[in-house]
Design an enzyme around this catalytic site. Structure first.
Site, short mmCIF file in Angstrom:
data_model
loop_
_atom_site.label_atom_id
_atom_site.label_comp_id
_atom_site.label_asym_id
_atom_site.label_seq_id
_atom_site.Cartn_x
_atom_site.Cartn_y
_atom_site.Cartn_z
N ASP A 190 -1.77 132.22 56.77
CA ASP A 190 -2.16 130.83 57.00
C ASP A 190 -3.69 130.80 57.11
OD1 ASP A 190 -2.55 128.25 57.94
OD2 ASP A 190 -1.68 128.61 59.92
N GLU A 224 -9.38 122.83 59.18
CA GLU A 224 -8.02 122.28 59.30
C GLU A 224 -7.44 122.58 60.67
OE1 GLU A 224 -3.61 122.29 59.25
OE2 GLU A 224 -4.96 123.99 59.57
#
Length: 358
Positions: A190, A224
């Site tokens: 991720d 993010e």
């Protein structure tokens, strides 16, 4: 069919990219996307934007976002003895990455330190350690319990440009792919696996000179993990109403998602309900391609796309997730996941955008 070079994913995993300092990761992605795009630039938010022109200038533009940043730490204070007290950037806890070596990204020099709790062989006199022992305080270890030992004096740290606000990352010695059977594991899949997927989808989209119907903006986004800051900016400033996010998704029984299954199409998360017509189109297309798509309603989760939509910067949002074990920890992917997800994304971009459902 092009395949993602394992070396690319491994390179991305080993490259430091904490929130707000994603430049080194951005450089790697830029190198890969420049030969595949018609225009490439870095916007004021630090996003890398690669434009692939479409064949129909009247067709809707699509923004595809995968984030550059990783979960990391930030120096809260420098103690007089040269140890660092740190807090997290993004939702993580010391147990996510374990105690061990870290890279302290000073302004002038990168230093190595060790994230440590302290000695297990202690008594209640060492209250901070004692609190975390299962046979004592039984508290979950958090950032108040740990510190970074640097082996430096406070003056040494100042000379290296280490101060409150300095980023701290899991050290390169703990990063990189572990391959076992049909799976790979690493910290920071991720969103480095999604960035690799983005590059592979761009290759697939441009195979044999192919072009999408409308312009496609491939956006490697910043911050993010701190609220989708880069994606919100890109969604506001780039053409089009649609933002599609690429991200990991938790392969857990709670969601009926398996790590060895197909790409996951999300229908909702904590921030928004995703566009039904887009989600249905992705599921149908995945079925046509024999990719066995999975569907999910995520909780304790949001994405670049949902955060952009929730903040009013995108009218429509979709999320394509790579099924992943142990998200925000030592993550695990099936070896076919990146390829399958890239195929679905490229095929979706090669078709007209589905209209808004009634």
């Amino acid at each position: 069919m092009p395949t993602p070079a394992p070396d690319l994913l491994d390179e991305l995993l080993r490259t430091y990219g904490p929130c707000g300092e994603e430049g080194a990761v951005r450089d790697v992605v830029r190198r890969e996307l420049e030969p595949l795009a018609d225009e490439v630039h870095v916007d004021p938010a630090g996003n890398l934007v690669a434009l692939v022109h479409g064949t129909d200038r009247s067709a809707p533009a699509v923004r595809v976002a995968a984030h550059l940043d990783e979960l990391s730490m930030i120096v809260k204070r420098v103690e007089p003895d040269g140890t660092l007290r740190v807090d997290s950037l993004g939702v993580m806890y010391p147990g996510n990455f374990g105690l061990g070596p870290v890279a302290v990204l000073g302004r002038h020099r990168t230093l190595t330190g060790v994230l440590t709790l302290g000695s297990e062989h202690t008594t209640p006199e060492s209250a901070r350690i004692w609190q975390t022992k299962p046979d004592a305080g039984d508290q979950a270890m958090d950032w108040t319990h740990v510190y970074v030992f640097t082996g430096c004096t406070a003056d040494d740290l100042a000379a290296a440009g280490v101060h409150p606000g300095t980023r701290v990352c899991v050290h390169a010695d703990k990063r990189g792919l572990t391959r076992f059977g049909d799976f790979v594991g690493s910290y920071f899949l991720d969103d480095r696996a999604a960035l690799t997927t983005l590059v592979l989808a761009a290759r697939l989209l441009r195979e044999d000179g192919g072009r999408p119907p409308g312009d496609v903006y491939l956006v490697a986004t910043t911050s993010e993990e701190m609220g989708g800051i880069g994606a919100a900016y890109a969604s506001r400033t780039l053409p089009g109403d649609l933002t599609v996010a690429l991200d990991v998704g938790p392969a857990e029984a709670e969601y009926q998602v398996t790590v060895d299954g197909g790409p996951v199409v999300a229908y909702a998360d904590d921030a928004v309900v995703y566009d039904r017509a887009l989600a249905d189109a992705l599921v149908d297309l995945g079925g046509e391609l024999g990719l066995d798509p999975q569907t999910a309603v995520w909780r304790s989760f949001d994405s670049d796309a949902s955060q952009a939509m929730a903040s009013g910067q995108a009218a429509r949002a979709a999320l394509l997730s790579l099924p992943t074990l142990s998200t925000h920890g030592y993550e695990v992917l099936h070896t076919g996941t990146v390829n399958r997800t890239a195929r679905l994304l490229a095929a979706f971009l090669a078709r007209p955008v589905p209209p808004v459902s009634g």
